[in-house]
Design an enzyme around this catalytic site. Structure first.
Site, PDB file in Angstrom:
ATOM      1  CG  HIS A 467     -44.332 -30.874  16.598  1.00  0.00           C
ATOM      2  ND1 HIS A 467     -45.018 -30.704  17.534  1.00  0.00           N
ATOM      3  CD2 HIS A 467     -43.307 -29.903  16.432  1.00  0.00           C
ATOM      4  CE1 HIS A 467     -44.781 -29.485  17.988  1.00  0.00           C
ATOM      5  NE2 HIS A 467     -43.945 -28.883  17.406  1.00  0.00           N
ATOM      6  CD  GLU A 468     -40.191 -29.467  14.464  1.00  0.00           C
ATOM      7  OE1 GLU A 468     -40.456 -28.100  13.898  1.00  0.00           O
ATOM      8  OE2 GLU A 468     -40.058 -29.319  15.616  1.00  0.00           O
TER       9      GLU A 468
END
Length: 676
Positions: A467-468
Site C-alpha cells: 500500500h505505502e
C-alpha cells in the site's frame, strides 16, 4: 547561516541529516520565512502587468527553501521526534501559519492573481497551467482573500490556534502510546502467543533491564497480543489501554482539543461562507458535497450490514462453542476471528510469516514495479540518513535514467508515531529546463528482527508495505512542471487509488511466487497456501467494511454539521456509531481522542476516501485482470494517465482516460464477497 538555508552539497541534492542540529531549525525557519516574504513582495511590486509567468508561476516557485526545510523538519517530527523537536514544532507552527495568512490575505497579491484569472483566455495556457491558475485563484478565495479586514484578522487567529491544537493533539497520542506497557513475569500468561512476538517482548524487557516480557501499544506488539493471547483478562487490559489513549483524566487528554478543533473549523468555514467544514473541504474532492458522501457511505452500509451481522452471529456462535462465551467484547473479535479463520481456511499469520521475510517482500515489490513500470531499485550507502535503520535506494529506468531517491524506514522505536505512511523530502517539478526528481520515503512500524529470526511479516504487514509503496510510486513517477500539482498532490479521495490498487498483487499467484519464499529453506509458497490466502481475502469483510464506514460517519458527524452544541465526546461518538455498532460499548474508550487521521492527519471530512478509493481500485484492477496482472499496455496506461499526472487534471477525467469509463461499485462488492 544554517546548513538548511544553503544549497545541499550532496548526491542528488539529498538532505544532509547528519549535519543538521536541533538548534539549526528555528534560525533556518526564520531565515527562510523572511526570504519567502521577500520573494512575494517582489512579485507584488513587479512593475510589469500581471501574467501567468510573472505572477502564478512565480508564486508557485516562491518559498522553495522554506518548503524543503518544512519537509525535513516535519517528517522527522513524525518519524524521529524528541522533546526538543516537539518544542520547536510548537514554536514554528504559528510562524508558518502567520506567513501563510500574510500571503493568502494580501490584497495586492490577490489582485494580480485575479487579473490573470479574469484575462486567462489571452494567455494561451496549456492544461496544467489552466489547472494551476484555477487552483491558485481558488486557494486564495478559500483562504480568505475576499474577506474584509476584520474577518481576515479573525481568520488569522483561527488558523494560528488550529496549528497549535492539531500539533498538541498528535503529541498527546504519542505520549500516551509511549506511557503504557504491559509487563508480564509469569510465562503462562504468554499462552497462545507466537514465538516471534514473545521473543520481541523479551527483547523490550531486556532493553529496560527487566526479567520477563513487555508488550506495548505499538502495532507490531499490540496486534499479535490481542490476536493470539489466550489470557482474556490481559487482552482486555491492553485493548482498553489502546482505546483510552488521550481519553484519560491526565495532561494528555484530547477531548477539549477535539471540541475546539471542530468548532474552529466550523467557524472558519462559516467565515468563508460555507455551511460547514465538510462543505469547505469537499468542494475540492471528487465527492463535492457532504450529501453525496453520506449517500455513498449509507448505500455501502445497507449492502454490507446484512453480511456483517451474519459474520458477527457466526463469530459469536463460534466463541460460545469454543469457550462458552456468552457475549463477544472488543478484546475478543481479533482473537476468535483468527481462530475461526484457522478453522475455515487452515490459515494463520504464523503459518504464513516464514514465507514473508521483509527483505524478500521488499525485493518482490521492486520486481513488480520493474515488470509494470520498468523501474530498478539499487540500494546505496552514500546518502545521508536520519536514523541508522533507514535504507536508501536510487531508482532508475531500464536505460539508467535517474527517477528518484527512495527512503525506507521499517521498524518501531521511541519517538516514531504509530502506523505507516508515505511522505517526501523533495517533490518532483521542472524549473529552468531542469527536471528536479523527487525524494520519496515510506515509514512503517513492522515486526523487528530478533536474535534468532529476520523480520517476518504478517500478511497484513505485507499488504501495508505494498500500500505505502503504491503511494511511493505516485510520488516517484511524477512528471509535472509545478510542484503544487506533482505526485500525490491530488484530490484526497483520489490519492488512495495508487496505494490500494497495489495491495491486489499480494493475492495473485503470479506475484506471490516472485517473493513469498520460506526464509530458511527458500521454498516457494505452496499453491495450496496461495489458494487459502485468496479464499480468505473476503473473510469477515462485512464487519471490516462496517468498521470503516463507522469511522467515515464519525468524521462526517464532527465536520458536516455545526459542532457548537457537542459537549460530550463519548456520547456524541456513540450517536455516530449507532448504525454500525455490533459490539457492546466500552465506557472507558473513545476513538475520537486518538483519531489522528481526522484531527491532525489531513483526512478531516475525508475518511470516506478509503472506501471511495476502494471502488476505484477494484474497478481498475479488474482491468488488469482482464488483460493479465503484468500486462504492459494496461500498466503503461495507468502510469501515463494516473501515476505521472499528479493533479494536473480532474481525477475523473484521468480515470476515464485510463479505464475508458467511470468506475463501477460492483467490482468492489464482488471482491468483498458482499454480492454474487
Amino acid at each position: 547561516m544554517s546548513v538548511l538555508n544553503k544549497k545541499f552539497d550532496t548526491a542528488h541534492d539529498t538532505a544532509p541529516f547528519s549535519q543538521i542540529k536541533d538548534e539549526d531549525y528555528i534560525p533556518a525557519f526564520d531565515t527562510a520565512i523572511e526570504k519567502t516574504a521577500t520573494e512575494i513582495t517582489a512579485i507584488i511590486n513587479n512593475p510589469e502587468p500581471p501574467t501567468f509567468i510573472n505572477t502564478i508561476a512565480a508564486i508557485v516557485y516562491s518559498g522553495m527553501e522554506l518548503d524543503r526545510i518544512s519537509h525535513i523538519f516535519f517528517n522527522l517530527h513524525s518519524a524521529e521526534t524528541t522533546d526538543k523537536l516537539d518544542k520547536i514544532a510548537q514554536e514554528v507552527a504559528p510562524k508558518l501559519s502567520k506567513l501563510n495568512n500574510d500571503i493568502m490575505l494580501n490584497p495586492q497579491l490577490f489582485e494580480r492573481i485575479k487579473v490573470v484569472y479574469d484575462q486567462k483566455d489571452k494567455f494561451s495556457l496549456n492544461t496544467e497551467q489552466q489547472t494551476l491558475l484555477q487552483k491558485s485563484y481558488r486557494d486564495f478565495v478559500r483562504n480568505g482573500a475576499l474577506l474584509d479586514d476584520d474577518k481576515k484578522k479573525t481568520l488569522r487567529q483561527i488558523d494560528a490556534e488550529l496549528a497549535i491544537l492539531t500539533l498538541k493533539f498528535g503529541e498527546n497520542i504519542l505520549a500516551e502510546t509511549n506511557a503504557y506497557q504491559l509487563y508480564i513475569t509469569d510465562k503462562k500468561d504468554l499462552s497462545g502467543l507466537p514465538e516471534g512476538s514473545i521473543e520481541a517482548a523479551r527483547g523490550l524487557a531486556e532493553a529496560q533491564d527487566k526479567i520477563g516480557w513487555i508488550f506495548t501499544l505499538d502495532y507490531p506488539s499490540y496486534i499479535p497480543f490481542v490476536t493470539y493471547a489466550d489470557n482474556q483478562a490481559l487482552r482486555r487490559e491492553i485493548t482498553i489501554a489502546a482505546g483510552r489513549k488521550a481519553f484519560q483524566h491526565n495532561e494528555y487528554n484530547n477531548e477539549e482539543n477535539i471540541l475546539k478543533i471542530a468548532q474552529l473549523r466550523f467557524q472558519r468555514a462559516q467565515l468563508l461562507d460555507y455551511d460547514t467544514h465538510a462543505h469547505f473541504v469537499l468542494e475540492e474532492r471528487m465527492a463535492q458535497q457532504p450529501s453525496k458522501v453520506l449517500t455513498f457511505l449509507n448505500d455501502l452500509l445497507n449492502k454490507a450490514k446484512p453480511a456483517a451481522e451474519r459474520e458477527f452471529q457466526e463469530l459469536s456462535a463460534f466463541a460460545k462453542e469454543m469457550h462458552g462465551l456468552t457475549r463477544l467484547e472488543k478484546w475478543d473479535t481479533a482473537y476468535y476471528g483468527e481462530k475461526l479463520k484457522q478453522k475455515k481456511y487452515n490459515l494463520d499469520d504464523e503459518l504464513l510469516k516464514p514465507y514473508f521475510q521483509l527483505e524478500n517482500v521488499l525485493q518482490g515489490v521492486f520486481i513488480i514495479a520493474q515488470r509494470l513500470y520498468d523501474l530498478n531499485f539499487h540500494e546505496v550507502n552514500y546518502i545521508d540518513k536520519y536514523h541508522e535503520e533507514v535504507r536508501t535506494f536510487e531508482v532508475t529506468t531500464n536505460d539508467n535514467s535517474f527517477i528518484a531517491i527512495f527512503y525506507a524506514d521499517f521498524f518501531p522505536r521511541k519517538g516514531k508515531r504509530n502506523g505507516a505512511w508515505m511522505t517526501s523530502f523533495k517533490p518532483q517539478y521542472r524549473k529552468n529546463n531542469q527536471d528536479e526528481r523527487p525524494h520519496i520515503s515510506i515509514v512503517c512500524n513492522f515486526t523487528r528482527p530478533t536474535t534468532t529470526k529476520p523480520s517476518l511479516l504478517t500478511f497484513s504487514e505485507v499488504t501495508t508495505l505494498f500500500h505505502e509503496f503504491g503511494h511511493a510510486l505516485h510520488g516517484m513517477l511524477a512528471d509535472t512542471t509545478y510542484p503544487s500539482l506533482s505526485g500525490t498532490s491530488v484530490y484526497w479521495d483520489f490519492v488512495e487509488l495508487p496505494s490500494q490498487i497495489m495491495e491486489n498483487w499480494c493475492y495473485e499467484k503470479e506475484a506471490l511466487e516472485l517473493f513469498a519464499k520460506h526464509y530458511q529453506t527458500g521454498e516457494a509458497i505452496p499453491m495450496e497456501l496461495i489458494d487459502r490466502i485468496r479464499a480468505s481475502a473476503s473473510f469477515m469483510e462485512g464487519m471490516a467494511t462496517l468498521r470503516q464506514l463507522g469511522f467515515g460517519l464519525l468524521d462526517m458527524g464532527w465536520h458536516a454539521q455545526d459542532p457548537t452544541n457537542i459537549d460530550n465526546v463519548k456520547s456524541f461518538e456513540n450517536s455516530c456509531f449507532a448504525s454500525t455498532q455490533l459490539l457492546p460499548d466500552v465506557g472507558e474508550n473513545a476513538i475520537s481522542p486518538s483519531f489522528s487521521h481526522i484531527f491532525n492527519g489531513g483526512y478531516s471530512s475525508g475518511y470516506y476516501s478509503y472506501k471511495w478509493a476502494e471502488v476505484l481500485d477494484a474497478d481498475a484492477f479488474a482491468y488488469f485482470q482482464e488483460n493479465g496482472i503484468f500486462d504492459k499496455a494496461v500498466a503503461g496506461k495507468f502510469k501515463t494517465n494516473i501515476l505521472s499526472k499528479g493533479g494536473i487534471e480532474h481525477p475523473m477525467t484521468l480515470y476515464k482516460r485510463f479505464r475508458g469509463k467511470e468506475p463501477s461499485v460492483d467490482a468492489l462488492l464482488k471482491r468483498a464477497g458482499l454480492i454474487e
